[in-house]
Design a protein around this motif. Structure first.
Motif, PDB file in Angstrom:
ATOM      1  N   GLN A 202      43.969  33.172  50.399  1.00  0.00           N
ATOM      2  CA  GLN A 202      43.481  32.511  49.190  1.00  0.00           C
ATOM      3  C   GLN A 202      42.240  33.237  48.663  1.00  0.00           C
ATOM      4  OE1 GLN A 202      45.170  30.164  47.931  1.00  0.00           O
ATOM      5  NE2 GLN A 202      43.897  29.020  46.507  1.00  0.00           N
TER       6      GLN A 202
ATOM      7  N   GLY B 229      39.108  41.030  38.338  1.00  0.00           N
ATOM      8  CA  GLY B 229      39.945  41.619  37.287  1.00  0.00           C
ATOM      9  C   GLY B 229      39.602  41.052  35.919  1.00  0.00           C
ATOM     10  N   LEU B 230      39.411  39.741  35.868  1.00  0.00           N
ATOM     11  CA  LEU B 230      39.122  39.099  34.573  1.00  0.00           C
ATOM     12  C   LEU B 230      37.731  39.484  34.057  1.00  0.00           C
ATOM     13  CD1 LEU B 230      40.080  37.192  32.375  1.00  0.00           C
ATOM     14  CD2 LEU B 230      39.184  35.279  33.697  1.00  0.00           C
TER      15      LEU B 230
ATOM     16  N   VAL C 122      43.538  43.671  39.374  1.00  0.00           N
ATOM     17  CA  VAL C 122      44.705  42.854  39.049  1.00  0.00           C
ATOM     18  C   VAL C 122      45.913  43.299  39.876  1.00  0.00           C
ATOM     19  CG1 VAL C 122      46.316  42.252  37.226  1.00  0.00           C
ATOM     20  CG2 VAL C 122      43.883  42.269  36.745  1.00  0.00           C
TER      21      VAL C 122
ATOM     22  N   TYR D 298      51.225  29.032  34.747  1.00  0.00           N
ATOM     23  CA  TYR D 298      50.101  29.937  34.965  1.00  0.00           C
ATOM     24  C   TYR D 298      50.563  31.257  35.582  1.00  0.00           C
ATOM     25  CZ  TYR D 298      49.330  29.370  40.073  1.00  0.00           C
ATOM     26  OH  TYR D 298      49.438  29.395  41.429  1.00  0.00           O
ATOM     27  N   VAL D 299      51.591  31.190  36.455  1.00  0.00           N
ATOM     28  CA  VAL D 299      52.108  32.430  37.033  1.00  0.00           C
ATOM     29  C   VAL D 299      52.785  33.260  35.944  1.00  0.00           C
ATOM     30  CG1 VAL D 299      53.650  33.434  38.754  1.00  0.00           C
ATOM     31  CG2 VAL D 299      52.401  31.359  39.297  1.00  0.00           C
TER      32      VAL D 299
ATOM     33  N   MET E   2      51.769  37.010  34.910  1.00  0.00           N
ATOM     34  CA  MET E   2      52.752  38.090  34.891  1.00  0.00           C
ATOM     35  C   MET E   2      52.793  38.764  33.521  1.00  0.00           C
ATOM     36  SD  MET E   2      54.552  38.705  37.628  1.00  0.00           S
ATOM     37  CE  MET E   2      54.791  38.046  39.273  1.00  0.00           C
TER      38      MET E   2
ATOM     39  N   LEU F 158      49.129  44.921  30.585  1.00  0.00           N
ATOM     40  CA  LEU F 158      48.088  45.839  31.062  1.00  0.00           C
ATOM     41  C   LEU F 158      48.682  47.103  31.672  1.00  0.00           C
ATOM     42  CD1 LEU F 158      45.591  43.285  32.673  1.00  0.00           C
ATOM     43  CD2 LEU F 158      45.269  44.593  30.560  1.00  0.00           C
TER      44      LEU F 158
ATOM     45  N   LEU G  99      37.787  42.901  32.745  1.00  0.00           N
ATOM     46  CA  LEU G  99      38.520  42.967  31.479  1.00  0.00           C
ATOM     47  C   LEU G  99      37.615  42.519  30.326  1.00  0.00           C
ATOM     48  CD1 LEU G  99      41.380  43.724  30.653  1.00  0.00           C
ATOM     49  CD2 LEU G  99      42.038  41.329  30.846  1.00  0.00           C
TER      50      LEU G  99
ATOM     51  N   ILE H  36      43.268  36.411  46.885  1.00  0.00           N
ATOM     52  CA  ILE H  36      43.882  36.173  45.572  1.00  0.00           C
ATOM     53  C   ILE H  36      42.818  35.773  44.558  1.00  0.00           C
ATOM     54  CG2 ILE H  36      45.442  34.674  44.285  1.00  0.00           C
ATOM     55  CD1 ILE H  36      47.257  34.557  46.670  1.00  0.00           C
ATOM     56  N   LEU H  37      41.968  34.826  44.918  1.00  0.00           N
ATOM     57  CA  LEU H  37      40.996  34.324  43.950  1.00  0.00           C
ATOM     58  C   LEU H  37      39.978  35.397  43.577  1.00  0.00           C
ATOM     59  CD1 LEU H  37      40.336  30.666  45.189  1.00  0.00           C
ATOM     60  CD2 LEU H  37      41.978  31.490  43.499  1.00  0.00           C
TER      61      LEU H  37
ATOM     62  N   PHE I 250      49.340  38.297  46.054  1.00  0.00           N
ATOM     63  CA  PHE I 250      50.231  37.172  45.740  1.00  0.00           C
ATOM     64  C   PHE I 250      51.649  37.430  46.239  1.00  0.00           C
ATOM     65  CE2 PHE I 250      53.458  35.595  42.744  1.00  0.00           C
ATOM     66  CZ  PHE I 250      53.240  34.234  42.791  1.00  0.00           C
TER      67      PHE I 250
HETATM   68  C1  HEM Z   1      50.455  39.749  37.977  1.00  0.00           C
HETATM   69  C2  HEM Z   1      50.706  38.501  37.828  1.00  0.00           C
HETATM   70  C3  HEM Z   1      49.763  37.445  38.367  1.00  0.00           C
HETATM   71  C4  HEM Z   1      50.045  36.547  39.331  1.00  0.00           C
HETATM   72  C5  HEM Z   1      51.361  36.353  40.072  1.00  0.00           C
HETATM   73  C6  HEM Z   1      48.853  35.779  39.557  1.00  0.00           C
HETATM   74  C7  HEM Z   1      48.741  34.767  40.485  1.00  0.00           C
HETATM   75  C8  HEM Z   1      47.603  34.057  40.744  1.00  0.00           C
HETATM   76  C9  HEM Z   1      47.472  33.045  41.738  1.00  0.00           C
HETATM   77  C10 HEM Z   1      48.587  32.591  42.673  1.00  0.00           C
HETATM   78  C11 HEM Z   1      46.214  32.573  41.686  1.00  0.00           C
HETATM   79  C12 HEM Z   1      45.614  31.509  42.590  1.00  0.00           C
HETATM   80  C13 HEM Z   1      45.870  30.129  42.089  1.00  0.00           C
HETATM   81  C14 HEM Z   1      45.381  29.083  43.063  1.00  0.00           C
HETATM   82  O1  HEM Z   1      45.529  29.280  44.265  1.00  0.00           O
HETATM   83  O2  HEM Z   1      44.853  28.066  42.631  1.00  0.00           O
HETATM   84  C15 HEM Z   1      45.522  33.305  40.658  1.00  0.00           C
HETATM   85  C16 HEM Z   1      44.206  33.104  40.313  1.00  0.00           C
HETATM   86  C17 HEM Z   1      43.540  33.843  39.350  1.00  0.00           C
HETATM   87  N1  HEM Z   1      44.037  34.918  38.645  1.00  0.00           N
HETATM   88 FE1  HEM Z   1      45.939  35.583  38.676  1.00  0.00          FE
HETATM   89  N2  HEM Z   1      47.859  36.242  38.728  1.00  0.00           N
HETATM   90  C18 HEM Z   1      48.369  37.266  37.978  1.00  0.00           C
HETATM   91  C19 HEM Z   1      47.704  38.003  37.006  1.00  0.00           C
HETATM   92  C20 HEM Z   1      46.371  37.865  36.697  1.00  0.00           C
HETATM   93  C21 HEM Z   1      45.649  38.663  35.735  1.00  0.00           C
HETATM   94  C22 HEM Z   1      46.295  39.764  34.889  1.00  0.00           C
HETATM   95  C23 HEM Z   1      44.356  38.224  35.738  1.00  0.00           C
HETATM   96  C24 HEM Z   1      43.142  38.691  34.960  1.00  0.00           C
HETATM   97  C25 HEM Z   1      43.021  39.803  34.352  1.00  0.00           C
HETATM   98  C26 HEM Z   1      44.265  37.153  36.690  1.00  0.00           C
HETATM   99  C27 HEM Z   1      43.113  36.441  36.957  1.00  0.00           C
HETATM  100  C28 HEM Z   1      43.032  35.372  37.813  1.00  0.00           C
HETATM  101  C29 HEM Z   1      41.857  34.568  37.971  1.00  0.00           C
HETATM  102  C30 HEM Z   1      40.542  34.725  37.236  1.00  0.00           C
HETATM  103  C31 HEM Z   1      42.174  33.605  38.937  1.00  0.00           C
HETATM  104  C32 HEM Z   1      41.270  32.474  39.424  1.00  0.00           C
HETATM  105  C33 HEM Z   1      40.224  32.918  40.363  1.00  0.00           C
HETATM  106  C34 HEM Z   1      39.343  31.770  40.781  1.00  0.00           C
HETATM  107  O3  HEM Z   1      39.769  30.598  40.702  1.00  0.00           O
HETATM  108  O4  HEM Z   1      38.229  32.035  41.211  1.00  0.00           O
HETATM  109  N3  HEM Z   1      45.497  36.969  37.265  1.00  0.00           N
HETATM  110  N4  HEM Z   1      46.386  34.208  40.081  1.00  0.00           N
END
Ligand code: HEM
Lengths: 311, 185
Positions: free
Chosen positions: B31, B41-42, B78, B106-107, B111, B117, B45, B34-35, B85
């Motif tokens: 976790q 990444g964000l 990212v 959200y997924v 994606m 990107l 960006l 991922i977070l 993930f």
């Molecule tokens: C490639 C496809 C992507 C998948 C499958 C994905 C998946 C996920 C997952 C599973 C989480 C965690 C959710 C949770 O456990 O509550 C997450 C969080 C997050 N993702 Fe992604 N994501 C993707 C692309 C991106 C991109 C392109 C960005 C930004 C440029 C991004 C920024 C974030 C941020 C900021 C969080 C939250 C971090 C936090 O809560 O501190 N994701 N994403």
């Protein structure tokens, strides 16, 4: 009385050997256990298990219990902080004594219990899975007593249909409660028949010790077939009521959090898929079980209900 | 100054690897991975998108040279985010992954953002820029929808919308500064 800095907690391998020493008795007197903790550590040093080991302790499905370290350092307890790892530090020193719980509402014998009165009830160990709505889970050896035993003491009246629980409101000690985004204090509820089910317990300890503040000390609810947020912590008020209580999460996000919140892999939460989960301490995801694996015991409570409707 | 972008952008990765090596991550390290990669990444960006308006404000030309490395570092995080993930968390279990995509908007948004990107990262070289000629600029405007989708992704996954809304507001500001009538010359 029960304000135990974490440094005085016996590590769980010691607890395990003590548990073996006690012959694995299912029901132990909490008074004896709590008297033992903090004063002496008998059999300490005789253990060979390494730190974090939980040799032998498993749930009824054979999965090992999580270590005390895992259980006490990864907590969702927004009264302190939304940072799961930060709760332990902020909750340290939280005043849990004296502590009173008022049990009232639609009952014949409303009463305010001191925490000591509740410890006088026979405490037993229950090894339960805890499934968080965020799709992670742990196995935790709780110490506590069935909630039904407490409710029986106040004699619910026939009009009582639900039980409403409330967490202590103490913003000076709980920094998260100063955040006005949330309608504090935390409130949760159960239907009366759910509350009377033998699996629903009031927990007073973990691994045979008093609860740590980050886990809801001095007493909390544990309803293992529901998502973790139903198991309200640091309870000060329990009321029997006629209408369905509105929990804090229902008030905050009614589209996302229903009253029942039964663990259900088929009902997806808008934020988290519930089909699978991550067991803390293991790597591979595992499928989530209906009612968190307690379907046999609790499914009859919901006979005839559409669980997609009543999520 | 522009060369500081490399060590600074690598700080989040360094911290993550260091904490992992020292066992300082939480008991739910997947976790954390991922977070933290998603957040880095964000943030990168948004920093990428901040260069142009900041240059207009300050007149510092070197800011424009930061766009490429910042964008690529964002893509690095990212990509790690996606690996965490799909590979580490879901063990490349395609059934579970496709279920997650289908069930969770959200997924899907994440994606979609990643898919926008990816071509930008692939065409970031001077050679690609030459080959694409006048198409290079319009192609790289995909960063705007990619950033919006990423911010939406964050908004849709967060239990409490406050922080994602702050990110969305900053992004909205950065995009608004590009509109002709607000453009600072
Ligand atoms: C490639 C496809 C992507 C998948 C499958 C994905 C998946 C996920 C997952 C599973 C989480 C965690 C959710 C949770 O456990 O509550 C997450 C969080 C997050 N993702 Fe992604 N994501 C993707 C692309 C991106 C991109 C392109 C960005 C930004 C440029 C991004 C920024 C974030 C941020 C900021 C969080 C939250 C971090 C936090 O809560 O501190 N994701 N994403």
């Amino acid at each position: 009385m029960v304000k135990i800095p974490s440094s005085e907690l016996t590590p769980e391998p010691v607890y395990l050997s003590r548990r073996a020493f006690l012959g694995g008795a299912g029901a132990l007197s909490a008074a004896a256990l709590l008297a033992a903790c903090g004063t002496e550590r008998f059999v300490s040093g005789t253990t060979t298990a390494g730190p974090g080991a939980t040799a032998g302790l498993t749930d009824e499905l054979g999965d090992p219990a999580n270590s005390l370290d895992q259980i006490t350092n990864y907590n969702n307890y927004y009264e302190f902080t939304t940072d799961k790892e930060g709760v332990a530090r902020l909750a340290k020193g939280f005043t849990t004594s004296p502590w009173e719980v008022s049990v009232g509402g639609l009952v014949a014998q409303p009463r305010t219990f001191g925490f000591e009165d509740l410890l006088a009830l026979e405490q037993e160990e229950r090894i339960y899975r805890l499934r968080c709505v965020e799709a992670w889970s742990m196995v935790i050896p709780w110490l506590g007593f069935p909630l039904s035993r407490l409710l029986a003491l106040v004699e619910p009246r026939p009009e009582a249909k639900f039980v409403r629980f409330e967490t202590v409101y103490r913003p000076e000690e709980m920094p998260g409660q100063r955040d006005r985004h949330y309608p504090w204090p935390y409130v949760e509820g159960l239907r009366l028949d759910e509350a009377m089910h033998d699996l629903a317990i009031v927990a007073t300890g973990i691994y045979g010790h008093a609860l740590t503040p980050q886990n809801g000390a001095p007493l909390r609810l544990v309803v293992p077939w529901k998502y973790g947020f139903k198991s309200i912590k640091a309870i000060v008020k329990i009321d029997l009521v006629e209408t369905m209580p509105v929990s804090l999460w229902m008030a905050l996000a009614p589209m996302e959090y229903g009253f029942y919140a039964n663990v259900n892999p088929d009902v997806t939460h808008p934020r988290w898929s519930q089909a699978s989960e991550r067991r803390i301490g293991t790597r591979a995801r595992r499928p989530t079980l209906p009612f968190n694996g307690y379907a046999e015991q609790v499914a009859p409570l919901y006979a005839g209900m559409d669980l997609r409707q009543h999520y | 100054m522009p060369s500081a972008v490399h060590p600074l952008s690598l700080i989040p990765l360094g911290l993550l690897l260091g904490e992992a090596a020292l066992g300082l991550l939480s008991v739910n390290p997947i976790q954390d991975l991922i977070l933290r990669t998603g957040k880095a990444g964000l943030v990168l960006l948004l920093l990428t998108l901040a260069c142009t308006p900041l240059k207009r404000l300050t007149g510092w030309k070197w800011l424009l040279a930061l766009r490429k490395p910042l964008g690529l570092y964002s893509f690095l995080y990212v990509s790690l985010h996606l690996v965490a993930f799909a590979v580490i968390d879901f063990g490349l279990d395609l059934a579970l992954i496709s279920q997650a995509i289908a069930e969770k908007r959200y997924v899907l948004a994440g994606m979609a953002s990643f898919s926008l990107l990816l071509p930008l990262a692939l065409t970031s070289t001077k050679a690609a820029q030459r080959r694409l000629g006048r198409w290079w600029r319009p192609l790289h405007r995909l960063i705007y929808p990619a950033a919006l989708l990423a911010a939406l992704h964050y908004l849709w996954l967060a239990k409490v919308p406050r922080e994602p809304l702050i990110f969305l507001a900053i992004l909205g500001g950065l995009l608004a500064l590009r509109l002709p009538w607000w453009r600072i010359r």
